[in-house]
Design a protein around this motif. Structure first.
Motif, PDB file in Angstrom:
ATOM      1  N   ALA A  46      10.565 -10.142  -9.322  1.00  0.00           N
ATOM      2  CA  ALA A  46      10.372  -9.793  -7.907  1.00  0.00           C
ATOM      3  C   ALA A  46      10.504  -8.288  -7.689  1.00  0.00           C
ATOM      4  N   PHE A  47      11.171  -7.593  -8.600  1.00  0.00           N
ATOM      5  CA  PHE A  47      11.374  -6.148  -8.474  1.00  0.00           C
ATOM      6  C   PHE A  47      10.406  -5.334  -9.318  1.00  0.00           C
ATOM      7  N   LEU A  48       9.678  -5.975 -10.196  1.00  0.00           N
ATOM      8  CA  LEU A  48       8.869  -5.273 -11.185  1.00  0.00           C
ATOM      9  C   LEU A  48       7.382  -5.327 -10.873  1.00  0.00           C
ATOM     10  N   PRO A  49       6.634  -4.333 -11.366  1.00  0.00           N
ATOM     11  CA  PRO A  49       5.180  -4.395 -11.232  1.00  0.00           C
ATOM     12  C   PRO A  49       4.633  -5.609 -11.995  1.00  0.00           C
ATOM     13  N   GLU A  50       3.441  -6.036 -11.633  1.00  0.00           N
ATOM     14  CA  GLU A  50       2.820  -7.189 -12.300  1.00  0.00           C
ATOM     15  C   GLU A  50       2.689  -6.940 -13.791  1.00  0.00           C
ATOM     16  N   GLU A  51       2.856  -8.002 -14.556  1.00  0.00           N
ATOM     17  CA  GLU A  51       2.674  -7.973 -16.008  1.00  0.00           C
ATOM     18  C   GLU A  51       3.637  -7.032 -16.734  1.00  0.00           C
ATOM     19  N   PHE A  52       4.732  -6.659 -16.092  1.00  0.00           N
ATOM     20  CA  PHE A  52       5.698  -5.776 -16.746  1.00  0.00           C
ATOM     21  C   PHE A  52       6.421  -6.545 -17.859  1.00  0.00           C
ATOM     22  N   ALA A  53       6.567  -5.919 -19.011  1.00  0.00           N
ATOM     23  CA  ALA A  53       7.200  -6.576 -20.161  1.00  0.00           C
ATOM     24  C   ALA A  53       8.704  -6.725 -19.960  1.00  0.00           C
ATOM     25  N   LEU A  54       9.197  -7.906 -20.232  1.00  0.00           N
ATOM     26  CA  LEU A  54      10.633  -8.180 -20.176  1.00  0.00           C
ATOM     27  C   LEU A  54      11.172  -8.305 -21.587  1.00  0.00           C
ATOM     28  N   ASP A  55      12.379  -7.830 -21.786  1.00  0.00           N
ATOM     29  CA  ASP A  55      13.084  -8.062 -23.044  1.00  0.00           C
ATOM     30  C   ASP A  55      13.888  -9.344 -22.878  1.00  0.00           C
ATOM     31  N   ARG A  56      13.894 -10.154 -23.927  1.00  0.00           N
ATOM     32  CA  ARG A  56      14.607 -11.431 -23.878  1.00  0.00           C
ATOM     33  C   ARG A  56      15.509 -11.527 -25.095  1.00  0.00           C
ATOM     34  N   MET A  57      16.777 -11.803 -24.841  1.00  0.00           N
ATOM     35  CA  MET A  57      17.730 -11.941 -25.930  1.00  0.00           C
ATOM     36  C   MET A  57      18.561 -13.197 -25.695  1.00  0.00           C
ATOM     37  N   GLU A  58      18.667 -14.017 -26.743  1.00  0.00           N
ATOM     38  CA  GLU A  58      19.453 -15.244 -26.627  1.00  0.00           C
ATOM     39  C   GLU A  58      20.843 -15.040 -27.201  1.00  0.00           C
ATOM     40  N   ASN A  59      21.832 -15.518 -26.484  1.00  0.00           N
ATOM     41  CA  ASN A  59      23.227 -15.463 -26.919  1.00  0.00           C
ATOM     42  C   ASN A  59      23.848 -16.839 -26.774  1.00  0.00           C
ATOM     43  N   THR A  60      25.066 -16.955 -27.274  1.00  0.00           N
ATOM     44  CA  THR A  60      25.828 -18.174 -27.133  1.00  0.00           C
ATOM     45  C   THR A  60      27.104 -17.855 -26.375  1.00  0.00           C
ATOM     46  N   GLY A  61      27.391 -18.642 -25.359  1.00  0.00           N
ATOM     47  CA  GLY A  61      28.589 -18.455 -24.560  1.00  0.00           C
ATOM     48  C   GLY A  61      29.834 -18.912 -25.295  1.00  0.00           C
ATOM     49  N   HIS A  62      30.968 -18.717 -24.686  1.00  0.00           N
ATOM     50  CA  HIS A  62      32.268 -19.056 -25.264  1.00  0.00           C
ATOM     51  C   HIS A  62      32.372 -20.530 -25.663  1.00  0.00           C
ATOM     52  N   HIS A  63      31.748 -21.382 -24.873  1.00  0.00           N
ATOM     53  CA  HIS A  63      31.815 -22.823 -25.130  1.00  0.00           C
ATOM     54  C   HIS A  63      30.584 -23.338 -25.868  1.00  0.00           C
ATOM     55  N   GLY A  64      29.826 -22.441 -26.481  1.00  0.00           N
ATOM     56  CA  GLY A  64      28.650 -22.839 -27.247  1.00  0.00           C
ATOM     57  C   GLY A  64      27.390 -23.016 -26.430  1.00  0.00           C
ATOM     58  N   ASP A  65      27.454 -22.727 -25.144  1.00  0.00           N
ATOM     59  CA  ASP A  65      26.277 -22.873 -24.296  1.00  0.00           C
ATOM     60  C   ASP A  65      25.328 -21.691 -24.493  1.00  0.00           C
ATOM     61  N   ARG A  66      24.059 -21.943 -24.249  1.00  0.00           N
ATOM     62  CA  ARG A  66      23.019 -20.929 -24.417  1.00  0.00           C
ATOM     63  C   ARG A  66      22.999 -20.010 -23.195  1.00  0.00           C
ATOM     64  N   ILE A  67      22.938 -18.707 -23.461  1.00  0.00           N
ATOM     65  CA  ILE A  67      22.774 -17.714 -22.407  1.00  0.00           C
ATOM     66  C   ILE A  67      21.622 -16.807 -22.816  1.00  0.00           C
ATOM     67  N   VAL A  68      20.632 -16.668 -21.943  1.00  0.00           N
ATOM     68  CA  VAL A  68      19.496 -15.788 -22.197  1.00  0.00           C
ATOM     69  C   VAL A  68      19.647 -14.559 -21.302  1.00  0.00           C
ATOM     70  N   VAL A  69      19.530 -13.387 -21.915  1.00  0.00           N
ATOM     71  CA  VAL A  69      19.597 -12.137 -21.164  1.00  0.00           C
ATOM     72  C   VAL A  69      18.176 -11.619 -21.004  1.00  0.00           C
ATOM     73  N   LEU A  70      17.756 -11.456 -19.753  1.00  0.00           N
ATOM     74  CA  LEU A  70      16.442 -10.890 -19.453  1.00  0.00           C
ATOM     75  C   LEU A  70      16.652  -9.498 -18.901  1.00  0.00           C
ATOM     76  N   SER A  71      15.919  -8.528 -19.444  1.00  0.00           N
ATOM     77  CA  SER A  71      16.096  -7.153 -18.981  1.00  0.00           C
ATOM     78  C   SER A  71      14.776  -6.401 -19.029  1.00  0.00           C
TER      79      SER A  71
END
Length: 142
Positions: free
Chosen positions: A30-55
């Motif tokens: 919603a804040f970015l120009p159209e078709e702007f590339a996002l970086d995606r990184m997957e992590n694991t939370g403290h309890h083993g849950d999946r957390i994806v960081v979008l930047s």
């Protein structure tokens, strides 16, 4: 075209296991120009849950203007301008937190979920100069 007094603008959000990643991506876009590339990184939370960081790092002046135009829609922009002294640190970085849920609905509000960090141009690199440059950039778009 007026100059943009930022070196770059970073946007970052987390997508937790209980959230729909496509919706979270829509919110940050919603804040970015159209078709702007996002970086995606997957992590694991403290309890083993999946957390994806979008930047995204916006460095092009026209693309930064797009982000600033979206921020100009913020109802609380006067509050942000009043708080600039606290929102800009000694390293000339400007910080703001935005509402992820509202952004998904294409509304711009202060809140939690999306972190915005912008490196303010200031010569010399002093807090006062950075605050003034940030004020100029944000007030210009309102």
């Amino acid at each position: 075209m007026p100059r943009v007094p930022f070196h770059y603008i970073d946007l970052r959000t987390f997508c937790y296991a209980t959230e729909d990643e496509k919706r979270v991506e829509e919110a940050i876009r919603a804040f970015l120009p159209e078709e702007f590339a996002l970086d995606r990184m997957e992590n694991t939370g403290h309890h083993g849950d999946r957390i994806v960081v979008l930047s995204a790092r916006v460095e092009n002046a026209d693309e930064m203007r797009h982000v600033l135009d979206r921020l100009a829609e913020l109802d609380a922009i006067d509050r942000v301008l009043d708080e600039l002294d606290e929102r800009v640190d000694d390293n000339c970085s400007f910080f703001m937190r935005l509402d992820k849920q509202a952004a998904f609905q294409d509304e711009i509000r202060l809140g939690d979920g999306i972190t915005l960090r912008a490196k303010v141009e200031a010569y010399p690199a002093k807090h006062e100069a950075a605050v003034e440059n940030a004020r100029e950039a944000l007030a210009k778009n309102t």
